[in-house]
Motif scaffolding. Structure first.
Motif, mmCIF file in Angstrom:
data_model
loop_
_atom_site.group_PDB
_atom_site.id
_atom_site.type_symbol
_atom_site.label_atom_id
_atom_site.label_comp_id
_atom_site.label_asym_id
_atom_site.label_seq_id
_atom_site.Cartn_x
_atom_site.Cartn_y
_atom_site.Cartn_z
ATOM 1 N N HIS A 255 -13.194 -6.484 6.741
ATOM 2 C CA HIS A 255 -12.423 -7.703 6.462
ATOM 3 C C HIS A 255 -12.300 -7.901 4.953
ATOM 4 O O HIS A 255 -11.226 -8.245 4.446
ATOM 5 C CB HIS A 255 -13.095 -8.913 7.116
ATOM 6 C CG HIS A 255 -12.427 -10.212 6.794
ATOM 7 N ND1 HIS A 255 -11.213 -10.564 7.331
ATOM 8 C CD2 HIS A 255 -12.795 -11.218 5.976
ATOM 9 C CE1 HIS A 255 -10.867 -11.758 6.851
ATOM 10 N NE2 HIS A 255 -11.812 -12.167 6.034
ATOM 11 N N CYS A 256 -13.395 -7.674 4.244
ATOM 12 C CA CYS A 256 -13.374 -7.782 2.778
ATOM 13 C C CYS A 256 -12.373 -6.790 2.184
ATOM 14 O O CYS A 256 -11.593 -7.138 1.296
ATOM 15 C CB CYS A 256 -14.753 -7.481 2.197
ATOM 16 S SG CYS A 256 -16.048 -8.639 2.642
ATOM 17 N N ALA B 22 -9.766 -5.509 3.533
ATOM 18 C CA ALA B 22 -8.399 -5.945 3.814
ATOM 19 C C ALA B 22 -7.974 -7.045 2.847
ATOM 20 O O ALA B 22 -6.832 -7.046 2.369
ATOM 21 C CB ALA B 22 -8.284 -6.426 5.257
ATOM 22 N N ARG B 23 -8.872 -7.968 2.549
ATOM 23 C CA ARG B 23 -8.555 -9.046 1.599
ATOM 24 C C ARG B 23 -8.342 -8.492 0.197
ATOM 25 O O ARG B 23 -7.441 -8.931 -0.531
ATOM 26 C CB ARG B 23 -9.653 -10.100 1.587
ATOM 27 C CG ARG B 23 -9.639 -10.943 2.864
ATOM 28 C CD ARG B 23 -10.562 -12.110 2.778
ATOM 29 N NE ARG B 23 -10.098 -13.016 1.717
ATOM 30 C CZ ARG B 23 -10.835 -14.013 1.228
ATOM 31 N NH1 ARG B 23 -12.051 -14.211 1.675
ATOM 32 N NH2 ARG B 23 -10.362 -14.791 0.287
ATOM 33 N N ASN C 59 -7.310 -5.439 -0.547
ATOM 34 C CA ASN C 59 -6.024 -4.743 -0.502
ATOM 35 C C ASN C 59 -4.866 -5.732 -0.602
ATOM 36 O O ASN C 59 -3.922 -5.525 -1.374
ATOM 37 C CB ASN C 59 -5.926 -3.919 0.779
ATOM 38 C CG ASN C 59 -4.739 -2.995 0.780
ATOM 39 O OD1 ASN C 59 -4.474 -2.321 -0.206
ATOM 40 N ND2 ASN C 59 -4.030 -2.943 1.881
ATOM 41 N N ARG C 60 -4.939 -6.806 0.154
ATOM 42 C CA ARG C 60 -3.880 -7.821 0.151
ATOM 43 C C ARG C 60 -3.746 -8.467 -1.234
ATOM 44 O O ARG C 60 -2.634 -8.654 -1.732
ATOM 45 C CB ARG C 60 -4.179 -8.872 1.224
ATOM 46 C CG ARG C 60 -3.066 -9.847 1.450
ATOM 47 C CD ARG C 60 -3.232 -10.719 2.704
ATOM 48 N NE ARG C 60 -4.595 -11.181 2.957
ATOM 49 C CZ ARG C 60 -5.376 -10.732 3.956
ATOM 50 N NH1 ARG C 60 -4.954 -9.812 4.780
ATOM 51 N NH2 ARG C 60 -6.587 -11.215 4.117
ATOM 52 N N ALA C 61 -4.871 -8.778 -1.874
ATOM 53 C CA ALA C 61 -4.832 -9.403 -3.202
ATOM 54 C C ALA C 61 -4.190 -8.476 -4.226
ATOM 55 O O ALA C 61 -3.378 -8.907 -5.057
ATOM 56 C CB ALA C 61 -6.246 -9.780 -3.642
ATOM 57 N N LYS D 230 -2.077 -6.002 -3.603
ATOM 58 C CA LYS D 230 -0.654 -5.838 -3.267
ATOM 59 C C LYS D 230 0.163 -7.052 -3.698
ATOM 60 O O LYS D 230 1.346 -6.928 -4.018
ATOM 61 C CB LYS D 230 -0.475 -5.595 -1.765
ATOM 62 C CG LYS D 230 -0.972 -4.242 -1.311
ATOM 63 C CD LYS D 230 -0.054 -3.138 -1.783
ATOM 64 C CE LYS D 230 -0.431 -1.815 -1.156
ATOM 65 N NZ LYS D 230 0.501 -0.761 -1.511
ATOM 66 N N GLN D 231 -0.452 -8.231 -3.718
ATOM 67 C CA GLN D 231 0.260 -9.417 -4.201
ATOM 68 C C GLN D 231 0.466 -9.335 -5.710
ATOM 69 O O GLN D 231 1.499 -9.751 -6.221
ATOM 70 C CB GLN D 231 -0.499 -10.690 -3.834
ATOM 71 C CG GLN D 231 -0.381 -11.031 -2.369
ATOM 72 C CD GLN D 231 -1.159 -12.279 -1.981
ATOM 73 O OE1 GLN D 231 -2.012 -12.756 -2.734
ATOM 74 N NE2 GLN D 231 -0.883 -12.796 -0.807
ATOM 75 N N PRO E 186 3.028 -5.133 -5.764
ATOM 76 C CA PRO E 186 3.435 -4.622 -4.455
ATOM 77 C C PRO E 186 3.585 -3.102 -4.389
ATOM 78 O O PRO E 186 3.488 -2.514 -3.316
ATOM 79 C CB PRO E 186 4.780 -5.308 -4.205
ATOM 80 C CG PRO E 186 4.749 -6.536 -5.049
ATOM 81 C CD PRO E 186 3.946 -6.155 -6.265
ATOM 82 N N ALA F 247 -9.434 -13.738 -5.256
ATOM 83 C CA ALA F 247 -9.636 -13.495 -3.832
ATOM 84 C C ALA F 247 -11.121 -13.584 -3.458
ATOM 85 O O ALA F 247 -11.471 -13.469 -2.285
ATOM 86 C CB ALA F 247 -9.066 -12.142 -3.440
#
Length: 63
Positions: free
Chosen positions: A13-14, A16-17, A19-21, A23-24, A27, A58
Protein backbone atom coordinates in the motif's frame (compact mmCIF):
# COMPACT_ATOMS: atom_id res chain seq x y z
CA UNK A 1 17.71 9.28 -12.39
CA UNK A 2 17.03 9.85 -8.70
CA UNK A 3 17.27 7.37 -5.85
CA UNK A 4 15.49 7.81 -2.52
CA UNK A 5 15.63 5.82 0.72
CA UNK A 6 12.15 5.71 2.25
CA UNK A 7 12.31 4.16 5.75
CA UNK A 8 8.55 4.55 6.28
CA UNK A 9 7.63 2.58 3.12
CA UNK A 10 6.80 -0.79 4.65
CA UNK A 11 4.15 -2.46 2.49
CA UNK A 12 2.53 -2.68 -0.91
CA UNK A 13 0.00 0.00 0.00
CA UNK A 14 2.87 2.35 0.84
CA UNK A 15 4.56 1.55 -2.47
CA UNK A 16 1.35 2.36 -4.34
CA UNK A 17 1.06 5.72 -2.56
CA UNK A 18 4.71 6.51 -3.34
CA UNK A 19 4.16 5.65 -7.00
CA UNK A 20 1.01 7.77 -7.17
CA UNK A 21 2.74 10.77 -5.52
CA UNK A 22 5.66 10.60 -7.95
CA UNK A 23 3.34 10.27 -10.96
CA UNK A 24 1.46 13.38 -9.82
CA UNK A 25 4.74 15.31 -9.69
CA UNK A 26 5.85 13.96 -13.07
CA UNK A 27 3.33 11.92 -15.07
CA UNK A 28 6.07 10.78 -17.47
CA UNK A 29 8.39 9.36 -14.80
CA UNK A 30 9.32 5.69 -14.44
CA UNK A 31 9.31 4.34 -10.89
CA UNK A 32 11.10 1.25 -9.60
CA UNK A 33 10.32 0.22 -6.01
CA UNK A 34 12.55 -2.07 -3.96
CA UNK A 35 10.51 -2.96 -0.88
CA UNK A 36 13.26 -5.07 0.71
CA UNK A 37 15.69 -2.13 0.64
CA UNK A 38 12.96 0.50 1.19
CA UNK A 39 14.30 2.30 -1.85
CA UNK A 40 12.75 3.90 -4.89
CA UNK A 41 14.50 4.79 -8.13
CA UNK A 42 12.83 7.43 -10.29
CA UNK A 43 13.69 8.11 -13.91
CA UNK A 44 12.51 11.67 -14.36
CA UNK A 45 13.57 14.98 -15.84
CA UNK A 46 11.93 16.71 -12.86
CA UNK A 47 14.16 18.32 -10.25
CA UNK A 48 15.10 16.06 -7.32
CA UNK A 49 13.74 18.57 -4.80
CA UNK A 50 10.31 18.50 -6.46
CA UNK A 51 10.19 14.71 -6.27
CA UNK A 52 11.40 14.69 -2.65
CA UNK A 53 8.71 17.21 -1.74
CA UNK A 54 6.03 15.07 -3.41
CA UNK A 55 7.21 12.07 -1.39
CA UNK A 56 7.25 14.06 1.86
CA UNK A 57 3.75 15.43 1.16
CA UNK A 58 2.54 11.85 0.72
CA UNK A 59 4.03 10.92 4.13
CA UNK A 60 7.22 9.23 2.90
CA UNK A 61 10.00 11.70 3.53
CA UNK A 62 13.32 10.53 2.07
CA UNK A 63 16.05 9.74 4.58
Amino acid sequence: MHEFQLPSMTCGHCAARVNRALKQADPACAVEVDMAQRRVVVKSHEDRAVLAEALADAGYAPA
